[in-house]
Design a protein around this motif. Structure first.
Motif, PDB file in Angstrom:
ATOM      1  N   VAL A  84       0.797  -1.301   0.475  1.00  0.00           N
ATOM      2  CA  VAL A  84      -0.212  -0.205  -0.032  1.00  0.00           C
ATOM      3  C   VAL A  84       0.709   1.141  -0.288  1.00  0.00           C
ATOM      4  N   PHE A  85       0.641   2.382  -0.658  1.00  0.00           N
ATOM      5  CA  PHE A  85       0.954   3.447  -1.248  1.00  0.00           C
ATOM      6  C   PHE A  85       0.594   4.763  -0.507  1.00  0.00           C
ATOM      7  N   LEU A  86       1.517   4.835   1.081  1.00  0.00           N
ATOM      8  CA  LEU A  86       0.378   5.698   1.701  1.00  0.00           C
ATOM      9  C   LEU A  86       0.161   7.779   1.240  1.00  0.00           C
ATOM     10  N   GLY A  87       0.055   8.053   0.835  1.00  0.00           N
ATOM     11  CA  GLY A  87       0.276   9.654  -0.293  1.00  0.00           C
ATOM     12  C   GLY A  87      -1.052  10.271   0.867  1.00  0.00           C
ATOM     13  N   VAL A  88      -0.802  10.012   1.944  1.00  0.00           N
ATOM     14  CA  VAL A  88      -1.696  11.149   3.153  1.00  0.00           C
ATOM     15  C   VAL A  88      -0.918  12.077   4.216  1.00  0.00           C
ATOM     16  N   ASN A  89      -1.475  13.024   4.443  1.00  0.00           N
ATOM     17  CA  ASN A  89      -0.753  13.388   5.441  1.00  0.00           C
ATOM     18  C   ASN A  89       0.080  12.978   7.078  1.00  0.00           C
ATOM     19  N   ARG A  90       0.355  13.074   7.830  1.00  0.00           N
ATOM     20  CA  ARG A  90       1.083  12.388   8.810  1.00  0.00           C
ATOM     21  C   ARG A  90      -0.376  12.031   9.789  1.00  0.00           C
ATOM     22  N   HIS A  91      -1.378  12.816   9.411  1.00  0.00           N
ATOM     23  CA  HIS A  91      -1.796  11.801  10.758  1.00  0.00           C
ATOM     24  C   HIS A  91      -3.127  11.372   9.953  1.00  0.00           C
ATOM     25  N   ALA A  92      -3.708  11.450   9.062  1.00  0.00           N
ATOM     26  CA  ALA A  92      -4.775  10.724   8.249  1.00  0.00           C
ATOM     27  C   ALA A  92      -3.555   8.850   7.766  1.00  0.00           C
ATOM     28  N   THR A  93      -2.118   8.736   8.270  1.00  0.00           N
ATOM     29  CA  THR A  93      -1.091   8.048   7.758  1.00  0.00           C
ATOM     30  C   THR A  93      -1.605   7.036   8.980  1.00  0.00           C
ATOM     31  N   LEU A  94      -1.690   7.730   9.652  1.00  0.00           N
ATOM     32  CA  LEU A  94      -1.468   6.893  11.591  1.00  0.00           C
ATOM     33  C   LEU A  94      -2.935   6.304  11.388  1.00  0.00           C
ATOM     34  N   ASP A  95      -3.669   7.125  10.857  1.00  0.00           N
ATOM     35  CA  ASP A  95      -5.488   5.837  10.845  1.00  0.00           C
ATOM     36  C   ASP A  95      -5.037   4.812  10.113  1.00  0.00           C
ATOM     37  N   ALA A  96      -4.480   5.033   9.208  1.00  0.00           N
ATOM     38  CA  ALA A  96      -4.539   3.670   7.654  1.00  0.00           C
ATOM     39  C   ALA A  96      -3.136   3.007   8.076  1.00  0.00           C
ATOM     40  N   VAL A  97      -2.148   2.935   8.323  1.00  0.00           N
ATOM     41  CA  VAL A  97      -1.480   1.984   9.414  1.00  0.00           C
ATOM     42  C   VAL A  97      -2.128   0.940   9.847  1.00  0.00           C
ATOM     43  N   ALA A  98      -2.712   2.412  11.151  1.00  0.00           N
ATOM     44  CA  ALA A  98      -3.579   1.068  12.053  1.00  0.00           C
ATOM     45  C   ALA A  98      -4.834  -0.084  11.674  1.00  0.00           C
ATOM     46  N   ALA A  99      -5.459   0.732  10.510  1.00  0.00           N
ATOM     47  CA  ALA A  99      -6.381   0.074   9.753  1.00  0.00           C
ATOM     48  C   ALA A  99      -5.920  -1.022   9.059  1.00  0.00           C
ATOM     49  N   LEU A 100      -4.770  -0.534   8.420  1.00  0.00           N
ATOM     50  CA  LEU A 100      -3.900  -2.309   8.073  1.00  0.00           C
ATOM     51  C   LEU A 100      -3.641  -3.592   7.957  1.00  0.00           C
ATOM     52  N   SER A 101      -3.128  -2.734   9.261  1.00  0.00           N
ATOM     53  CA  SER A 101      -2.132  -3.325  10.609  1.00  0.00           C
ATOM     54  C   SER A 101      -3.619  -4.784  10.934  1.00  0.00           C
ATOM     55  N   ALA A 102      -4.660  -3.934  11.451  1.00  0.00           N
ATOM     56  CA  ALA A 102      -5.748  -4.967  11.712  1.00  0.00           C
ATOM     57  C   ALA A 102      -6.176  -5.406   9.976  1.00  0.00           C
ATOM     58  N   MET A 103      -6.455  -5.314   9.338  1.00  0.00           N
ATOM     59  CA  MET A 103      -7.337  -5.444   8.523  1.00  0.00           C
ATOM     60  C   MET A 103      -5.866  -6.854   7.261  1.00  0.00           C
ATOM     61  N   GLY A 104      -4.701  -7.286   7.968  1.00  0.00           N
ATOM     62  CA  GLY A 104      -3.518  -7.997   7.633  1.00  0.00           C
ATOM     63  C   GLY A 104      -3.001  -7.196   5.834  1.00  0.00           C
ATOM     64  N   ALA A 105      -2.920  -6.383   5.957  1.00  0.00           N
ATOM     65  CA  ALA A 105      -2.343  -6.143   4.731  1.00  0.00           C
ATOM     66  C   ALA A 105      -1.109  -6.732   4.754  1.00  0.00           C
ATOM     67  N   GLY A 106       0.027  -6.590   3.641  1.00  0.00           N
ATOM     68  CA  GLY A 106       0.982  -6.599   3.810  1.00  0.00           C
ATOM     69  C   GLY A 106       2.832  -5.744   3.843  1.00  0.00           C
TER      70      GLY A 106
END
Length: 699
Positions: A84-106
């Motif tokens: 996953v490429f996260l091209g969003v600001n740093r605060h949105a990055t935190l939320d996206a990383v947490a969601a990706l980790s929870a769903m089992g992304a690579g």
């Protein structure tokens, strides 16, 4: 004990519980979070490289990019994506990383900046970085402040900008913290096949060594180049070196910068001799990793390693049709760790049979131009230069960009020499631009290495010959940060003596009992004022004294405590033996010409601890002073076994006191025909216990 570091099995080079980066680096599906130009470029890049897996976009607006429509959120994806490429600001990055980790992304690439790299401007940056690591959990992330990577093997590009890569079936991997340098390196037009270009950003969670470890599992990788700003966990680097050597994948590093810790002021000469760059150099030698110092040499070394692998020896043959070029080659090699061995009798005989009596035979060889264009004669003239003791044959050929058809015969002769000799052969241009792309490809297919630029080629050969087997033991862990103190010279000598360092007979006394305490000592004597690091500069050392002369000699010295010792006589030479705590690399042992001329002579070598006796002897022999130790021009020789025993004893002390030790300096170690005696010794140690331990150390 020293702080804990990564755990691994040295025999296998396997790290305990490493993150699995395979899905992230070799994905079968890609997701792009964000809608800006950077994110759109990621989609275009992967499609343009022929990525065959699924590509998803996550953005509130569904407008398609290159035919790929967006879904509103990560929860709308049909399955957890690999990369996953996260091209969003740093605060949105935190939320996206947490969601990706929870769903089992690579894994994810965190493009946003404003984390620890910006802490000086924004105090919240360090806290956000800690939050990012916690949000990721076991899911690997690259960055933040990171461009991501180009995987030219599988056409997977989590890359938001231009690049110069093309699809390849095998090639080198390049890892760097700098995204801009990564872009520039991909734009090279030297014919170097780049399989991976990976930027690491500020390496909040996943560092270069861990990424490189993951790449070693891919048999399509031929060599790995590392642009290193700082090493971090040296245990992990040692694991990388062991595994790379076992897999036959050579590593080359372009190490830049200097750690702040290694620049901190210290109390001895050793620090100036063995600062962070010496520590980095010693670490890379400990790991068997080649080191280069500029980007063109970095690329040429990777080319040599891709085409040929490491060199068996730093011995070169040079072949050119110009005496000027032969001289230029020889001069260019000055200062590099390579040599041009004189021709053997067998080589001379074979060359004479082809070139006749009018050609001066030497290495480098000017074979004259009269055989130019005759493929058979050129091949037979060049073959003797590809002898078994030669690590690399350099055939100097500059291809004109106007009309290079007459050079085809030389190309064929170079290919024939490689085929018939089985030895490493490189075609080298004196100017980087005088080697065309079609010739480069032709040479590579035939197993001949194309190298651009004479200086870069020589440096690349020296680097490729540096690569070796890593030391079995990992670098020694260093004492934690903290305030330090210099213990007295007498206490330092007592500690070192317990581990086998010979010291002069002596006594510590006050001013009023100087003569009395010295009665058991044999003149001539040395008087030193205690409590000073640099006694000579402070006038706190007097030599050649009798017992009766001690009180008068002490009158001009400050303080009330003195060390009186028997003066060591019969010196052949003086050495410095120092150990410096380099937080970035480990404990660095420095051996140098000693005494008051240490800085002036600048004759030194550094090793990373632990070092074997064989390594220490090799280091001693590399000193310009070593012929004096052996007995120069009939003079008395020093007792080398005693010198070696002293250095190994210092290492024993360092290992025993690694939880507290900051610095050691013996200067001079007086080397005589019978002994090696530490005439002066300094030890700096960390103040205060660690986790309830006492600060008594090994003594």
């Amino acid at each position: 004990m020293p702080p804990a570091r990564s755990k691994y099995d040295p025999a296998r080079g396997a790290v305990e519980g490493p993150r699995d980066l395979s899905r992230l680096l070799r994905p079968k599906s890609i997701a792009v979070v964000g809608g800006g130009a950077w994110c759109q470029q990621v989609v275009r890049q992967s499609l343009g490289m022929g990525f065959e897996g699924d590509i998803f976009r996550i953005h509130p607006r569904p407008d398609p990019v290159e035919g790929v429509a967006a879904v509103p959120s990560l929860s709308d994806l049909p399955y957890p994506p690999d990369a996953v490429f996260l091209g969003v600001n740093r605060h949105a990055t935190l939320d996206a990383v947490a969601a990706l980790s929870a769903m089992g992304a690579g894994g994810a690439v965190c493009f946003a900046s404003g984390f620890s790299e910006a802490a000086a401007e924004d105090a919240s940056g360090s806290g956000l970085q800690s939050d990012l690591i916690a949000a990721a959990g076991e899911m690997p992330i690259l960055g933040p402040n990171c461009y991501g990577f180009v995987n030219a093997l599988d056409g997977a590009l989590l890359w938001p900008d231009q690049h110069g890569c093309a699809p390849v079936e095998r090639g080198v991997a390049i890892l760097t913290q700098s995204s801009n340098i990564a872009i520039n390196l991909t734009m090279q037009q030297r014919g170097l096949p780049i399989a991976f270009a990976i930027t690491c950003g500020n390496m909040a969670q996943t560092g270069q060594a861990e990424i490189a470890l993951a790449l070693l599992n891919d048999p399509r990788i031929t060599a790995i180049g590392l642009h290193v700003e700082g090493f971090g966990d040296t245990f992990l680097w040692h694991a990388l070196a062991l595994k790379a050597h076992a897999r036959g994948i050579p590593l080359v590093a372009l190490k830049v910068g200097a750690s702040e810790q290694a620049r901190q002021a210290t109390v001895s000469h050793t620090a100036s001799l063995a600062g962070s760059d010496a520590g980095a150099d010693a670490l890379l030698r400990h790991l068997g990793i080649a080191r280069v110092h500029d980007l063109p040499t970095f690329l040429e070394t990777l080319m040599l390693l891709h085409c040929n692998g490491p060199l068996e020896a730093p011995t070169l043959s040079s072949i050119s049709c110009s005496g000027g070029e032969a001289s230029l080659v020889a001069d260019t090699a000055e200062g590099h760790a390579v040599s041009f061995p004189p021709l053997t009798e067998a080589q001379r005989k074979a060359l004479s049979s082809v070139l006749g009596p009018m050609v001066a035979l030497s290495n480098p060889l000017d074979y004259n131009t009269y055989i130019w264009g005759n493929v058979d004669k050129m091949t037979r003239a060049w073959l003797p230069m590809a002898a078994a003791h030669i690590g690399l044959v350099l055939i100097v050929l500059d291809y004109p960009h106007t009309d290079a058809r007459a050079w085809e015969g030389a190309t064929q002769a170079a290919i024939a020499v490689r085929r018939e000799s089985g030895r490493p052969v490189a075609v080298v241009t004196t100017l980087p631009e005088l080697l065309q792309a079609d010739v480069t490809a032709q040479l590579q297919v035939a197993g001949v290495t194309p190298l651009r630029g004479l200086r870069e080629a020589i440096a690349a050969a020296a680097a490729a010959a540096q690569i070796g087997k890593p030391k079995a033991a990992p670098p020694l862990g260093v004492a934690p940060e903290g305030a330090t103190e210099v213990i007295s010279e007498a206490a330092a000598k007592a500690r070192l003596q317990q581990h086998g360092v010979a010291v002069p007979r002596g006594a510590v006394t006050r001013r009023e009992t100087l003569a009395e305490q010295a009665t058991l000592l044999t003149a001539p004597l040395v008087l030193k004022a205690e409590g000073l690091a640099h006694k000579s500069e402070a006038g706190a050392v007097k030599l050649g004294l009798t017992q009766d002369a001690l009180p008068r000699a002490a009158q001009g010295m400050a303080g009330d405590r003195f060390l009186v010792e028997e003066m060591v006589q019969g010196a052949v030479a003086e050495l410095l033996v120092g150990v410096t705590r380099d937080a970035a690399h480990g404990y660095v042992l420095t051996l140098a010409a000693g005494g008051v001329l240490t800085e002036l002579l600048q004759d030194r070598v550094s090793l990373l601890l632990p070092a074997s006796a064989q390594d220490v002897m090799a280091a001693l022999r590399s000193l310009r002073l070593y012929p004096v130790l052996e007995g120069y021009r009939g003079a008395a020789a020093a007792y080398i076994p005693a010198i070696l025993q002293t250095i190994m004893a210092v290492q024993d002390y360092v290992i025993a006191d690694a939880a507290y030790l900051h610095e050691i300096e013996i200067n001079p170690l007086i080397c005589t025909p019978d002994h090696a005696v530490a005439a002066d010794a300094l030890i700096s140690r960390r103040i205060g216990p660690i986790e309830g331990e006492t600060n008594d150390g090994p003594g």
